[in-house]
Design a protein around this motif. Structure first.
Motif, PDB file in Angstrom:
ATOM      1  N   GLU A  67       0.871  -1.178   0.000  1.00 19.96           N
ATOM      2  CA  GLU A  67       0.000   0.000   0.000  1.00 19.96           C
ATOM      3  C   GLU A  67       0.910   1.230   0.000  1.00 19.96           C
ATOM      4  O   GLU A  67       0.984   1.989   0.952  1.00 19.96           O
ATOM      5  CB  GLU A  67      -0.928  -0.009   1.222  1.00 19.96           C
ATOM      6  CG  GLU A  67      -1.902  -1.178   1.233  1.00 19.96           C
ATOM      7  CD  GLU A  67      -2.800  -1.198   2.461  1.00 19.96           C
ATOM      8  OE1 GLU A  67      -3.817  -1.912   2.417  1.00 19.96           O
ATOM      9  OE2 GLU A  67      -2.504  -0.518   3.471  1.00 19.96           O
ATOM     10  N   VAL A  68       1.604   1.387  -1.108  1.00 20.64           N
ATOM     11  CA  VAL A  68       2.728   2.326  -1.205  1.00 20.64           C
ATOM     12  C   VAL A  68       2.277   3.682  -1.734  1.00 20.64           C
ATOM     13  O   VAL A  68       1.536   3.769  -2.714  1.00 20.64           O
ATOM     14  CB  VAL A  68       3.817   1.749  -2.131  1.00 20.64           C
ATOM     15  CG1 VAL A  68       4.944   2.759  -2.328  1.00 20.64           C
ATOM     16  CG2 VAL A  68       4.352   0.434  -1.586  1.00 20.64           C
ATOM     17  N   ILE A  69       2.757   4.729  -1.097  1.00 16.84           N
ATOM     18  CA  ILE A  69       2.660   6.086  -1.619  1.00 16.84           C
ATOM     19  C   ILE A  69       4.078   6.638  -1.728  1.00 16.84           C
ATOM     20  O   ILE A  69       4.875   6.527  -0.789  1.00 16.84           O
ATOM     21  CB  ILE A  69       1.824   6.996  -0.702  1.00 16.84           C
ATOM     22  CG1 ILE A  69       0.392   6.483  -0.555  1.00 16.84           C
ATOM     23  CG2 ILE A  69       1.840   8.436  -1.229  1.00 16.84           C
ATOM     24  CD1 ILE A  69      -0.430   6.517  -1.828  1.00 16.84           C
ATOM     25  N   GLY A  70       4.401   7.218  -2.880  1.00 17.82           N
ATOM     26  CA  GLY A  70       5.733   7.777  -3.043  1.00 17.82           C
ATOM     27  C   GLY A  70       5.824   8.586  -4.325  1.00 17.82           C
ATOM     28  O   GLY A  70       4.811   8.900  -4.961  1.00 17.82           O
ATOM     29  N   LEU A 151      -6.071   2.901   0.823  1.00 18.64           N
ATOM     30  CA  LEU A 151      -7.086   2.880  -0.223  1.00 18.64           C
ATOM     31  C   LEU A 151      -6.677   1.956  -1.367  1.00 18.64           C
ATOM     32  O   LEU A 151      -7.533   1.390  -2.055  1.00 18.64           O
ATOM     33  CB  LEU A 151      -7.307   4.289  -0.779  1.00 18.64           C
ATOM     34  CG  LEU A 151      -7.965   5.305   0.160  1.00 18.64           C
ATOM     35  CD1 LEU A 151      -7.905   6.704  -0.449  1.00 18.64           C
ATOM     36  CD2 LEU A 151      -9.414   4.911   0.461  1.00 18.64           C
ATOM     37  N   LEU A 152      -5.370   1.769  -1.571  1.00 18.91           N
ATOM     38  CA  LEU A 152      -4.871   1.043  -2.732  1.00 18.91           C
ATOM     39  C   LEU A 152      -5.047  -0.473  -2.627  1.00 18.91           C
ATOM     40  O   LEU A 152      -4.928  -1.184  -3.621  1.00 18.91           O
ATOM     41  CB  LEU A 152      -3.396   1.367  -2.956  1.00 18.91           C
ATOM     42  CG  LEU A 152      -3.140   2.826  -3.343  1.00 18.91           C
ATOM     43  CD1 LEU A 152      -1.721   3.238  -3.017  1.00 18.91           C
ATOM     44  CD2 LEU A 152      -3.432   3.026  -4.823  1.00 18.91           C
ATOM     45  N   PRO A 308      -8.849   6.972   5.080  1.00 18.56           N
ATOM     46  CA  PRO A 308      -8.835   5.938   6.108  1.00 18.56           C
ATOM     47  C   PRO A 308      -8.349   6.506   7.436  1.00 18.56           C
ATOM     48  O   PRO A 308      -7.543   7.449   7.460  1.00 18.56           O
ATOM     49  CB  PRO A 308      -7.844   4.910   5.558  1.00 18.56           C
ATOM     50  CG  PRO A 308      -7.806   5.157   4.094  1.00 18.56           C
ATOM     51  CD  PRO A 308      -8.014   6.631   3.923  1.00 18.56           C
ATOM     52  N   GLN A 309      -8.840   5.940   8.524  1.00 17.58           N
ATOM     53  CA  GLN A 309      -8.370   6.331   9.850  1.00 17.58           C
ATOM     54  C   GLN A 309      -7.105   5.538  10.140  1.00 17.58           C
ATOM     55  O   GLN A 309      -7.123   4.309  10.126  1.00 17.58           O
ATOM     56  CB  GLN A 309      -9.440   6.037  10.903  1.00 17.58           C
ATOM     57  CG  GLN A 309      -9.097   6.563  12.293  1.00 17.58           C
ATOM     58  CD  GLN A 309     -10.284   6.454  13.238  1.00 17.58           C
ATOM     59  OE1 GLN A 309     -11.421   6.727  12.848  1.00 17.58           O
ATOM     60  NE2 GLN A 309     -10.020   6.042  14.468  1.00 17.58           N
ATOM     61  N   ILE A 310      -6.001   6.225  10.401  1.00 18.05           N
ATOM     62  CA  ILE A 310      -4.707   5.546  10.479  1.00 18.05           C
ATOM     63  C   ILE A 310      -3.987   5.821  11.791  1.00 18.05           C
ATOM     64  O   ILE A 310      -4.289   6.773  12.512  1.00 18.05           O
ATOM     65  CB  ILE A 310      -3.786   5.961   9.313  1.00 18.05           C
ATOM     66  CG1 ILE A 310      -3.373   7.435   9.447  1.00 18.05           C
ATOM     67  CG2 ILE A 310      -4.437   5.697   7.968  1.00 18.05           C
ATOM     68  CD1 ILE A 310      -2.178   7.821   8.595  1.00 18.05           C
ATOM     69  N   GLU A 311      -3.029   4.937  12.068  1.00 18.24           N
ATOM     70  CA  GLU A 311      -2.028   5.146  13.115  1.00 18.24           C
ATOM     71  C   GLU A 311      -0.665   5.072  12.426  1.00 18.24           C
ATOM     72  O   GLU A 311      -0.402   4.150  11.654  1.00 18.24           O
ATOM     73  CB  GLU A 311      -2.144   4.077  14.196  1.00 18.24           C
ATOM     74  CG  GLU A 311      -3.469   4.106  14.943  1.00 18.24           C
ATOM     75  CD  GLU A 311      -3.573   2.997  15.972  1.00 18.24           C
ATOM     76  OE1 GLU A 311      -3.144   3.211  17.117  1.00 18.24           O
ATOM     77  OE2 GLU A 311      -4.064   1.916  15.619  1.00 18.24           O
TER      78      GLU A 311
END
Length: 340
Positions: A67-70, A151-152, A308-311
């Motif tokens: 679930e990568v963002i970059g 989301l991915l 999304p609700q994240i930590e």
């Protein structure tokens, strides 16, 4: 080892072992590939399954993370529609053949030769990751890179059933299990305009679930509460991997309603055929989503301000993050921030 092709990562050297720093030579960038510098990477239960070889497909050392963002740092000569420095996302799938009937039909997620981002290749628990250009999804400017990763995979997993079942604002949808997947389903369905019932075993979360979008909350462990739902739902989306009282949930469907599985129960589903036949009801399932569906989801999430609700954990604390996820205490998705 070529410096340009060297990737720093965290890898499991064997099943059920802690992740350790790991460097490897990824080889020359293929013409169809894009190399992405990782900023954030979400955690998913599928990462744990691959790290522990639960599915029998892992090859060690394993670098998980899908679930990568970059940002794009290198482009193969055949890569299209992307540019250096562009912020993008990579989900469960990294490659598909492009030639089979599903690929030609825009359903690349059903490709007979698709390759997962973390199956037989190195994923996003790293400073860089590679994927075929079609599966590198542009991130809308209005989406937060910190929280967009889930989301991915998880997000598109619950978004796809909405499209496949032609869900509109006129429909009443039930969501079974409000965890990493279920909480995103509530947010997406609320923005879609549906009436939503959350089936949860934790009624102490009722206020929280209603804040996420649920109109109603039903105790999934109360047979009488389930019985009272008879005939209400056009769609029931099950995100859990446990056996349910299938007859009760089928009875809760309206005529022509569907139970749609995105969680995978560990036992065969026992269903009396008359319950399906007399109401023209069905049970189906789906996996993640095609590149086109991923793009649609991210655009919709940006337009409706869905996150999304994240930590957040630093990637250097990946073992702590995995333990937190396995404990069942995550609220509701865990994301790693690259800190190499």
């Amino acid at each position: 080892m070529s410096q340009q092709n060297t990737i720093q990562a965290y890898a499991a050297k064997a099943a059920h072992e802690p992740l350790v720093p790991y460097s490897f030579d990824a080889g020359e960038l293929a013409n169809s590939q894009v190399e992405v510098e990782v900023e954030y990477c979400g955690l998913c239960h599928s990462d744990i399954s691959i790290l522990n070889n639960d599915w029998g497909v892992s090859s060690y050392p394993v670098v998980a993370g899908h679930e990568v963002i970059g940002k794009v740092v290198r482009l193969g000569s055949d890569a299209k529609g992307l540019k250096l420095g562009q912020r993008v996302g990579i989900g469960w799938t990294a490659e598909s053949c492009g030639a089979c009937d599903p690929c030609i039909g825009g359903e690349q997620v059903l490709c007979h030769d698709q390759k997962g981002t973390i199956v037989g290749r190195e994923g996003g628990f790293a400073n860089k990751v590679r994927a075929d250009w079609q599966w590198v999804i542009p991130l809308p400017d209005d989406l937060s890179p910190e929280s967009a990763g889930p989301l991915l995979c998880g997000g598109v997993t619950v978004f796809t059933p909405m499209l496949q079942n032609n869900i509109t604002a006129l429909h009443h949808v039930g969501v079974v299990g409000i965890g990493g997947l279920g909480h995103m389903a509530l947010k997406l369905l609320k923005a879609w305009g549906c009436e939503i019932t959350a089936f949860s075993s934790s009624l102490d979360k009722t206020d929280e679930l209603k804040a996420m979008g649920a109109d109603h909350v039903v105790n999934s462990r109360d047979p009488e509460a389930l019985k009272a739902q008879q005939g209400k739902f056009d769609l029931i989306l099950s995100t859990v991997n446990v056996t349910l009282d299938w007859s009760s949930y089928i009875n809760a469907l309206a005529p022509k309603g569907t139970i749609h599985l995105v969680g995978i129960p560990l036992e065969p589903i026992q269903v009396p055929a008359p319950l399906l036949v007399t109401g023209v009801k069905s049970i189906r399932g789906s996996i993640t989503g095609s590149p086109a569906t991923l793009r649609q989801l991210l655009k919709f999430a940006a337009r409706k301000n869905i996150a999304p609700q994240i930590e957040l954990f630093p990637m250097s604390k990946v073992n702590d993050a995995l333990a937190h996820l396995e404990s069942g205490k995550a609220r509701y998705r865990v994301v790693l921030k690259a800190d190499f």
